[in-house]
Design a protein around this motif. Sequence first.
Motif, PDB file in Angstrom:
ATOM      1  N   GLU A 293       5.899  -1.083  -2.424  1.00 15.23           N
ATOM      2  CA  GLU A 293       6.765  -0.597  -1.398  1.00 15.23           C
ATOM      3  C   GLU A 293       6.082  -0.232  -0.134  1.00 15.23           C
ATOM      4  O   GLU A 293       6.422   0.329   1.186  1.00 15.23           O
ATOM      5  CB  GLU A 293       7.828   0.474  -2.075  1.00 15.23           C
ATOM      6  CG  GLU A 293       8.936  -0.529  -2.970  1.00 15.23           C
ATOM      7  CD  GLU A 293      10.585  -0.252  -2.067  1.00 15.23           C
ATOM      8  OE1 GLU A 293      10.218   0.244  -1.146  1.00 15.23           O
ATOM      9  OE2 GLU A 293      10.898  -1.380  -2.780  1.00 15.23           O
ATOM     10  N   MET A 294       5.329   0.641  -0.754  1.00 13.05           N
ATOM     11  CA  MET A 294       4.267   1.461   0.486  1.00 13.05           C
ATOM     12  C   MET A 294       3.496   0.017   1.441  1.00 13.05           C
ATOM     13  O   MET A 294       3.528   0.819   2.719  1.00 13.05           O
ATOM     14  CB  MET A 294       3.074   1.834  -0.301  1.00 13.05           C
ATOM     15  CG  MET A 294       3.446   3.184  -0.493  1.00 13.05           C
ATOM     16  SD  MET A 294       4.374   4.115   0.321  1.00 13.05           S
ATOM     17  CE  MET A 294       2.838   3.961   1.777  1.00 13.05           C
ATOM     18  N   THR A 295       3.537  -0.717   1.315  1.00  9.24           N
ATOM     19  CA  THR A 295       3.286  -1.880   2.361  1.00  9.24           C
ATOM     20  C   THR A 295       4.084  -2.082   3.539  1.00  9.24           C
ATOM     21  O   THR A 295       3.981  -2.241   4.364  1.00  9.24           O
ATOM     22  CB  THR A 295       2.381  -3.160   1.910  1.00  9.24           C
ATOM     23  OG1 THR A 295       2.042  -3.154   0.088  1.00  9.24           O
ATOM     24  CG2 THR A 295       2.439  -4.021   2.573  1.00  9.24           C
ATOM     25  N   ALA A 296       5.275  -2.189   2.923  1.00 11.36           N
ATOM     26  CA  ALA A 296       6.533  -2.419   3.975  1.00 11.36           C
ATOM     27  C   ALA A 296       6.714  -0.885   4.352  1.00 11.36           C
ATOM     28  O   ALA A 296       6.415  -1.531   6.234  1.00 11.36           O
ATOM     29  CB  ALA A 296       7.910  -2.746   3.028  1.00 11.36           C
ATOM     30  N   LEU A 297       6.691   0.694   3.934  1.00 16.05           N
ATOM     31  CA  LEU A 297       6.825   1.370   4.283  1.00 16.05           C
ATOM     32  C   LEU A 297       5.609   1.668   5.506  1.00 16.05           C
ATOM     33  O   LEU A 297       5.455   1.953   6.809  1.00 16.05           O
ATOM     34  CB  LEU A 297       6.636   2.631   3.974  1.00 16.05           C
ATOM     35  CG  LEU A 297       8.264   2.865   2.773  1.00 16.05           C
ATOM     36  CD1 LEU A 297       7.699   4.008   1.846  1.00 16.05           C
ATOM     37  CD2 LEU A 297       9.205   2.769   3.684  1.00 16.05           C
ATOM     38  N   SER A 298       4.300   1.328   4.761  1.00 18.06           N
ATOM     39  CA  SER A 298       2.983   1.711   6.188  1.00 18.06           C
ATOM     40  C   SER A 298       3.555   0.619   7.707  1.00 18.06           C
ATOM     41  O   SER A 298       3.087   1.101   8.725  1.00 18.06           O
ATOM     42  CB  SER A 298       1.626   1.091   4.951  1.00 18.06           C
ATOM     43  OG  SER A 298       1.977   1.705   4.087  1.00 18.06           O
ATOM     44  N   GLY A 299       3.967  -0.458   7.650  1.00 16.16           N
ATOM     45  CA  GLY A 299       3.374  -1.815   8.453  1.00 16.16           C
ATOM     46  C   GLY A 299       4.996  -0.552   9.555  1.00 16.16           C
ATOM     47  O   GLY A 299       4.995  -0.952  10.409  1.00 16.16           O
ATOM     48  N   GLN A 300       6.254   0.054   8.668  1.00 13.41           N
ATOM     49  CA  GLN A 300       7.186   0.561   9.759  1.00 13.41           C
ATOM     50  C   GLN A 300       6.237   1.897  10.720  1.00 13.41           C
ATOM     51  O   GLN A 300       6.333   2.206  11.612  1.00 13.41           O
ATOM     52  CB  GLN A 300       8.119   0.950   8.753  1.00 13.41           C
ATOM     53  CG  GLN A 300       9.180  -0.145   8.147  1.00 13.41           C
ATOM     54  CD  GLN A 300      10.093   0.815   7.301  1.00 13.41           C
ATOM     55  OE1 GLN A 300      10.086   2.205   7.707  1.00 13.41           O
ATOM     56  NE2 GLN A 300      10.899  -0.173   6.147  1.00 13.41           N
TER      57      GLN A 300
END
Length: 379
Positions: free
Chosen positions: A271-278
Motif C-alpha cells: 500500500e505504501m508503494t502506491a501512496l509514496s508514488g502519489q
Amino acid sequence: MNAQENAHILVVDDVDKNVRLLADILTARGYRTSTAASGEEALARIADDPPDLVLLDVMMPGMNGYDVCRAIRADPAQAVLPVVLVTALNPEQERVNGLNAGADDFLSKPIHQAELLARVRSLLRVKTLYDEVQRQRAELLAWNRTLEQRVAESVQQLERVGQLKRFFSPQLAQAIIAGGADDPLRSHRREITVVFLDLRGFTAFTETADPEEVMAVLAQYHAAMGRLVLDHQGTLERFSGDGMMIFFNDPQPVDDAPARALRMAVQMQREMTALSGQWRRRGYDLHMGVGIAQGFATLGGIGFDGRIDYGAIGTVTNLAARLCGEAAGGEILVSQRIKAALQDMALEAEWSIEAVGELELKGFHRKVAAWRVFGDLDG
C-alpha cells in the motif's frame, strides 16, 4: 488540485462588469463561482447552494452589503461563512461598518488581483479547518449514538461498554460486549507479536509542508494502514503522528500471530508503494519502515477512571520499535523469534528472508540478531 481550488465562491455586485471581472479571476484559479446582482438574490443563492465564501459589494440598491452581511450572520447555519466586503468608499469608515455588520475581511476598489487571491486563500483555509472539525464532531456524535445503542442492548455490561469509548480494536470491543471471555482490561500476561511502523522523511516533511497538507497525508496513511489492521484482526495499541503499534494474539488468541503480522506488514508496504508514488508527485518523499518482534508482555487497561486505554508493556514492544527505527524505507525487519516461529510453522518459503546481522539497539545491552523480509510488493 488542492481542496481550496474546488471551493465555491459567490460574487455579489449590481454592476455586471465588476461581477464578470471577479468571477473570471477566480474561475481562472480553479474556483467554482456563482453570481448575484442584488442582496436579495444573494441570500436566495446562499440558501439554495451554500458557498464557501462570499465577495459582497457594499453599495447596491435595495439591500446593501451591510444588510446582506447582517442577514447572513443571523442564520446559525451560516455563522462562520467567510464574507469579504468590497467597496470604493472611504476605507477607514467602511472597514468599521463592515466589521460591525459581521464581515471577515475588506477589499477596496479597484481590486488588486494578488491581494484578492491572498485574502480568499486565507479565509478558505480557516473555513476548511472549521468544516473538518464539524465533520469530526458529526462522526463522534454518530459513534456515541452507536455506543448508546449497545449499552441499551447490554445493560449488564454498562460500565465496560462505557470504557469501550476509549478503545480502537473492534476485537476488544466485541470481547467486552459478548462477555464470553475473561475481562481483557484485567492485567494479564501473554505472548504476543508486535508490529511497529512509522514513516521515513516525515519530520522533514512537516518542517516544510502546511499543517493542512500534513493532516491530509496522515489521513491517507492512517486510513490505508488501519484498514489492513482490521483485515488481519490486529489490535491497534496506539498511533501517534506517523507511528503505529499493532499486536496480535490478544485480546483474541490466534494460532498464527507471526505469519499474520508479517502478511499484514507486506501488504502495508505494498500500500505504501502506491501512496509514496502519489505523494512523490506532490513533492513529498515519504516511505515506511516496519519492525516485528515476538515475546511475552503484560496487557490490560492503563489509565484512570474515566480515561482508560488498552496497552501492552514489555521488552517485546521496545524491540519492535527499535527494529522499526533501524529499518529503511520500504523495509521489514524481524527478530530472531519471528524467524524461528516461521520455521516452526513451515512458512519460511512464503517470503524471502535474509540475515541482517547483529544490531546495537538502544535499551538493549547485547546486540540483537535481525532479519530482513522481502515480500511480493507488486501484489
